[in-house]
Design a protein around this motif. Structure first.
Motif, PDB file in Angstrom:
ATOM      1  N   ALA A  28       0.846  -1.197   0.000  1.00 27.83           N
ATOM      2  CA  ALA A  28       0.000   0.000   0.000  1.00 27.83           C
ATOM      3  C   ALA A  28       0.883   1.250   0.000  1.00 27.83           C
ATOM      4  CB  ALA A  28      -0.903  -0.003   1.236  1.00 27.83           C
ATOM      5  N   PRO A  29       0.353   2.361  -0.508  1.00 28.22           N
ATOM      6  CA  PRO A  29       1.124   3.613  -0.464  1.00 28.22           C
ATOM      7  C   PRO A  29       1.331   4.059   0.988  1.00 28.22           C
ATOM      8  CG  PRO A  29      -1.153   4.032  -1.147  1.00 28.22           C
ATOM      9  CD  PRO A  29      -0.988   2.543  -1.101  1.00 28.22           C
ATOM     10  N   THR A  31       3.413   6.989   3.211  1.00 25.64           N
ATOM     11  CA  THR A  31       4.280   8.149   3.412  1.00 25.64           C
ATOM     12  C   THR A  31       5.260   7.839   4.534  1.00 25.64           C
ATOM     13  OG1 THR A  31       2.665   9.731   2.603  1.00 25.64           O
ATOM     14  CG2 THR A  31       4.240  10.551   4.235  1.00 25.64           C
ATOM     15  N   GLU A  62       4.931   5.770  -1.926  1.00 23.79           N
ATOM     16  CA  GLU A  62       4.335   6.743  -1.024  1.00 23.79           C
ATOM     17  C   GLU A  62       3.744   7.880  -1.854  1.00 23.79           C
ATOM     18  OE1 GLU A  62       8.639   7.040  -0.396  1.00 23.79           O
ATOM     19  OE2 GLU A  62       8.097   8.782   0.821  1.00 23.79           O
ATOM     20  N   GLN A 105       2.384   7.025  -6.772  1.00 25.88           N
ATOM     21  CA  GLN A 105       1.113   7.638  -6.356  1.00 25.88           C
ATOM     22  C   GLN A 105       1.210   9.157  -6.496  1.00 25.88           C
ATOM     23  OE1 GLN A 105      -0.377   7.838  -2.246  1.00 25.88           O
ATOM     24  NE2 GLN A 105      -2.270   6.841  -2.942  1.00 25.88           N
ATOM     25  N   HIS A 186      -4.101   9.623  -6.642  1.00 23.04           N
ATOM     26  CA  HIS A 186      -4.548   9.638  -5.242  1.00 23.04           C
ATOM     27  C   HIS A 186      -5.773  10.537  -5.136  1.00 23.04           C
ATOM     28  CE1 HIS A 186      -4.619   9.605  -0.998  1.00 23.04           C
ATOM     29  NE2 HIS A 186      -3.367   9.933  -0.713  1.00 23.04           N
ATOM     30  N   THR A 277      -9.615   3.775   5.027  1.00 18.80           N
ATOM     31  CA  THR A 277      -8.510   4.357   5.796  1.00 18.80           C
ATOM     32  C   THR A 277      -8.897   4.809   7.196  1.00 18.80           C
ATOM     33  OG1 THR A 277      -8.673   5.900   3.949  1.00 18.80           O
ATOM     34  CG2 THR A 277      -6.537   5.095   4.452  1.00 18.80           C
ATOM     35  N   VAL A 279      -9.758   2.958   9.373  1.00 17.83           N
ATOM     36  CA  VAL A 279      -9.255   1.908  10.284  1.00 17.83           C
ATOM     37  C   VAL A 279      -7.958   2.327  10.971  1.00 17.83           C
ATOM     38  CG1 VAL A 279     -10.313  -0.003   8.997  1.00 17.83           C
ATOM     39  CG2 VAL A 279      -7.928   0.653   8.514  1.00 17.83           C
ATOM     40  N   ASN A 305      -8.118  -2.470   0.545  1.00 15.82           N
ATOM     41  CA  ASN A 305      -7.141  -2.086   1.576  1.00 15.82           C
ATOM     42  C   ASN A 305      -7.855  -1.631   2.834  1.00 15.82           C
ATOM     43  OD1 ASN A 305      -5.796   0.756   2.705  1.00 15.82           O
ATOM     44  ND2 ASN A 305      -4.429  -1.004   2.715  1.00 15.82           N
ATOM     45  N   ALA A 307      -6.858  -2.683   7.125  1.00 20.89           N
ATOM     46  CA  ALA A 307      -6.914  -3.636   8.237  1.00 20.89           C
ATOM     47  C   ALA A 307      -7.086  -5.082   7.769  1.00 20.89           C
ATOM     48  CB  ALA A 307      -8.028  -3.254   9.217  1.00 20.89           C
ATOM     49  N   TYR A 308      -6.472  -5.417   6.637  1.00 21.30           N
ATOM     50  CA  TYR A 308      -6.517  -6.814   6.193  1.00 21.30           C
ATOM     51  C   TYR A 308      -5.407  -7.614   6.849  1.00 21.30           C
ATOM     52  CZ  TYR A 308     -10.230  -6.113   2.891  1.00 21.30           C
ATOM     53  OH  TYR A 308     -11.464  -5.855   2.349  1.00 21.30           O
ATOM     54  N   PHE A 327      -1.541  -4.165   1.546  1.00 24.92           N
ATOM     55  CA  PHE A 327      -1.240  -4.196   2.977  1.00 24.92           C
ATOM     56  C   PHE A 327      -0.380  -2.980   3.314  1.00 24.92           C
ATOM     57  CE2 PHE A 327      -2.017  -8.560   1.708  1.00 24.92           C
ATOM     58  CZ  PHE A 327      -2.755  -9.094   2.756  1.00 24.92           C
ATOM     59  N   GLY A 328      -0.788  -2.231   4.327  1.00 25.16           N
ATOM     60  CA  GLY A 328      -0.042  -1.044   4.726  1.00 25.16           C
ATOM     61  C   GLY A 328       0.899  -1.341   5.875  1.00 25.16           C
ATOM     62  N   LEU A 332       4.768  -2.616   5.963  1.00 24.43           N
ATOM     63  CA  LEU A 332       5.781  -1.675   6.462  1.00 24.43           C
ATOM     64  C   LEU A 332       6.761  -2.410   7.394  1.00 24.43           C
ATOM     65  CD1 LEU A 332       4.860   1.830   7.927  1.00 24.43           C
ATOM     66  CD2 LEU A 332       6.461   0.357   9.113  1.00 24.43           C
TER      67      LEU A 332
HETATM   68  C1  LIG Z   1       2.653   5.520   7.955  1.00 24.44           C
HETATM   69  C2  LIG Z   1       1.492   5.589   6.999  1.00 24.44           C
HETATM   70  C3  LIG Z   1       1.597   6.360   5.872  1.00 24.44           C
HETATM   71  C4  LIG Z   1       0.555   6.400   4.933  1.00 24.44           C
HETATM   72  N1  LIG Z   1       0.720   7.093   3.772  1.00 24.44           N
HETATM   73  C5  LIG Z   1      -0.206   7.024   2.792  1.00 24.44           C
HETATM   74  C6  LIG Z   1       0.036   7.600   1.515  1.00 24.44           C
HETATM   75  O1  LIG Z   1       1.096   8.151   1.235  1.00 24.44           O
HETATM   76  N2  LIG Z   1      -0.952   7.503   0.589  1.00 24.44           N
HETATM   77  C7  LIG Z   1      -2.147   6.876   0.841  1.00 24.44           C
HETATM   78  O2  LIG Z   1      -3.008   6.812  -0.041  1.00 24.44           O
HETATM   79  N3  LIG Z   1      -2.376   6.296   2.038  1.00 24.44           N
HETATM   80  C8  LIG Z   1      -1.435   6.329   3.004  1.00 24.44           C
HETATM   81  N4  LIG Z   1      -1.631   5.680   4.195  1.00 24.44           N
HETATM   82  C9  LIG Z   1      -2.797   4.793   4.342  1.00 24.44           C
HETATM   83  C10 LIG Z   1      -2.395   3.351   3.984  1.00 24.44           C
HETATM   84  O3  LIG Z   1      -2.101   3.212   2.614  1.00 24.44           O
HETATM   85  C11 LIG Z   1      -3.523   2.358   4.336  1.00 24.44           C
HETATM   86  O4  LIG Z   1      -4.694   2.793   3.705  1.00 24.44           O
HETATM   87  C12 LIG Z   1      -3.769   2.260   5.836  1.00 24.44           C
HETATM   88  O5  LIG Z   1      -2.551   2.053   6.522  1.00 24.44           O
HETATM   89  C13 LIG Z   1      -4.721   1.114   6.156  1.00 24.44           C
HETATM   90  O6  LIG Z   1      -4.184  -0.118   5.682  1.00 24.44           O
HETATM   91  P1  LIG Z   1      -3.493  -1.174   6.684  1.00 24.44           P
HETATM   92  O7  LIG Z   1      -4.539  -1.506   7.711  1.00 24.44           O
HETATM   93  O8  LIG Z   1      -3.149  -2.348   5.827  1.00 24.44           O
HETATM   94  O9  LIG Z   1      -2.312  -0.515   7.310  1.00 24.44           O
HETATM   95  C14 LIG Z   1      -0.630   5.664   5.169  1.00 24.44           C
HETATM   96  C15 LIG Z   1      -0.738   4.920   6.342  1.00 24.44           C
HETATM   97  C16 LIG Z   1       0.288   4.866   7.248  1.00 24.44           C
HETATM   98  C17 LIG Z   1       0.151   3.996   8.476  1.00 24.44           C
END
Ligand SMILES: Cc1cc2nc3c(=O)[nH]c(=O)nc-3n(C[C@H](O)[C@H](O)[C@H](O)COP(=O)(O)O)c2cc1C
Length: 370
Positions: A28-29, A31, A62, A105, A186, A277, A279, A305, A307-308, A327-328, A332
């Motif tokens: 997942a994207p 930052t 990111e 992105q 985005h 998001t 979540v 995407n 909380a999977y 997966f975010g 990571l």
């Molecule tokens: C540290 C961090 C940075 C993130 N940066 C971005 C981003 O640059 N672009 C975006 O669309 N979402 C961003 N998100 C949201 C994640 O892509 C994702 O939607 C979110 O973490 C939920 O997914 P997860 O439960 O698998 O972590 C970010 C999330 C986190 C935790």
């Protein structure tokens, strides 16, 4: 336990437009605020981080600023200078050398910014609707970085709209010059494109505001401009229809995103990335509701995407809720996530203290299984 991957839907290959994903596990994207200063330029450290995660079916970068005024957070990379293009080339080469593929992105923060990040130009937004309580990270005149309130936005003129579309074109062209395999637009999380879609942030009375056809106009003009630079099969879009953070409150997300899904489906783009998001702040997953008004309207690949866990992801794919899962936080913290999923874990826990900023710690030093 070593599970067989033969009947594991996460390891079935997937054709997403022109992108051939060897598995359905997507980075997942995320930052990470580690671009080199000055200039917000990607580095060899960033290249190492992404190459570590190249085992994904697709790596999404990111969020990356398309212009200076697009920027809403210090230390985030851009794709509008020669140095940034050269920096991203280090990243794409490293990911390709490790056998992966990667899309960039494209990001414009809109009203989620502070003028200190782009001195002399106010934040851009569909309407001059200030977000009370919204914060962004920037460095002040005294050299102190911190999360602080956003500055007031201006309502974009038609000239601003046209210039911004041109910025998307240039950024897309730059991304392809930097070696990316495609781009993801985005349109989620309360940033500029989302602000045009949502009824509370878009109060325009011209052709870009009002009913749904007008509120989607800017997004579709951006998409069509991007599609003029890259084949549709290499372009994805990210939306977060039920997102409520950053002051977003859309009166009718089912109408908005049903319309977006249907019309982008007609354009034959590679994928629709549906992100849950909220979540991140501990909300209960709402994917089922989001899919109820998007999944049936979009013929291409749907990426899920939010909380999977690997188990929930498998179940979603078996149910045909979507075609792949991003997966975010789990990715990571687990650079070799596909290998770990294949053997049923264990998984490193993400450390939120090192999500944003800093160096290698909490970035490239999460251990692999070996
Ligand atoms: C540290 C961090 C940075 C993130 N940066 C971005 C981003 O640059 N672009 C975006 O669309 N979402 C961003 N998100 C949201 C994640 O892509 C994702 O939607 C979110 O973490 C939920 O997914 P997860 O439960 O698998 O972590 C970010 C999330 C986190 C935790």
């Amino acid at each position: 336990m070593t599970a067989s991957t033969a009947d594991d839907p996460l390891f079935a290959p997937l054709q997403a437009g022109e992108l051939k994903l060897p598995n359905r596990i997507v980075l997942a994207p995320l930052t990470r605020s580690r671009a080199a200063q000055p200039g917000n330029v990607p580095t060899t450290l960033n290249a190492e981080y992404y190459a570590q995660r190249a085992g994904a079916g697709l790596v999404i970068s990111e969020a990356t600023n398309i212009s200076e005024v697009a920027m809403g957070y210090a230390l985030t990379p851009g794709i509008f200078t020669d140095e940034q293009i050269a920096g991203w080339r280090l990243v794409t080469e490293a990911v390709h050398a490790a056998g992966g593929q990667m899309v960039l992105q494209l990001w414009h923060c809109g009203r989620m910014s502070h003028e200190a990040l782009h001195p002399g130009t106010p934040n851009m937004a569909p309407s001059a609707v200030h977000c009370d309580g919204c914060q962004v990270f920037y460095v002040d005149d005294a050299g102190q970085g911190g999360l602080r309130p956003v500055s007031p936005p201006k309502a974009m003129t038609k000239a601003d709209i046209d210039a911004t579309i041109q910025d998307y074109v240039t950024a897309t062209r730059n991304a392809m010059a930097a070696g990316f395999d495609g781009v993801e637009v985005h349109s989620a999380n309360g940033y500029l494109l989302h602000e045009f879609l949502a009824s509370n942030t878009n109060q325009r009375t011209d052709a870009y505001g009002g009913g749904i056809v007008n509120r989607v106009r800017f997004l579709f003009e951006v998409m069509d401009a991007v599609l003029g630079e890259v084949p549709a099969g290499r372009v994805g879009i990210r939306v977060s229809p039920l997102f409520t953070l950053n002051g977003i409150d859309d009166a009718n997300p089912a109408e908005t995103y049903g319309y977006v899904a249907e019309h982008l489906s007609r354009r034959g783009i590679a994928y629709l990335h549906v992100a849950d998001t909220d979540v991140m702040r501990g909300a209960e997953p709402q994917m089922e509701q989001m899919l109820s008004f998007t999944r049936g309207k979009f013929d291409g690949v749907v990426m899920l995407n939010g909380a999977y866990t690997p188990e929930r992801a498998r179940e979603a794919l078996r149910n045909n809720d979507g075609d792949c899962v991003a997966f975010g936080r789990l990715y990571l913290a687990n650079p070799d996530l596909p290998a770990r999923i294949r053997q049923g874990g264990p998984y490193n826990a993400p450390n939120p203290a090192t999500f944003y900023g800093g160096g290698a710690e909490g970035y490239t030093d999460y251990p692999t299984l070996e």
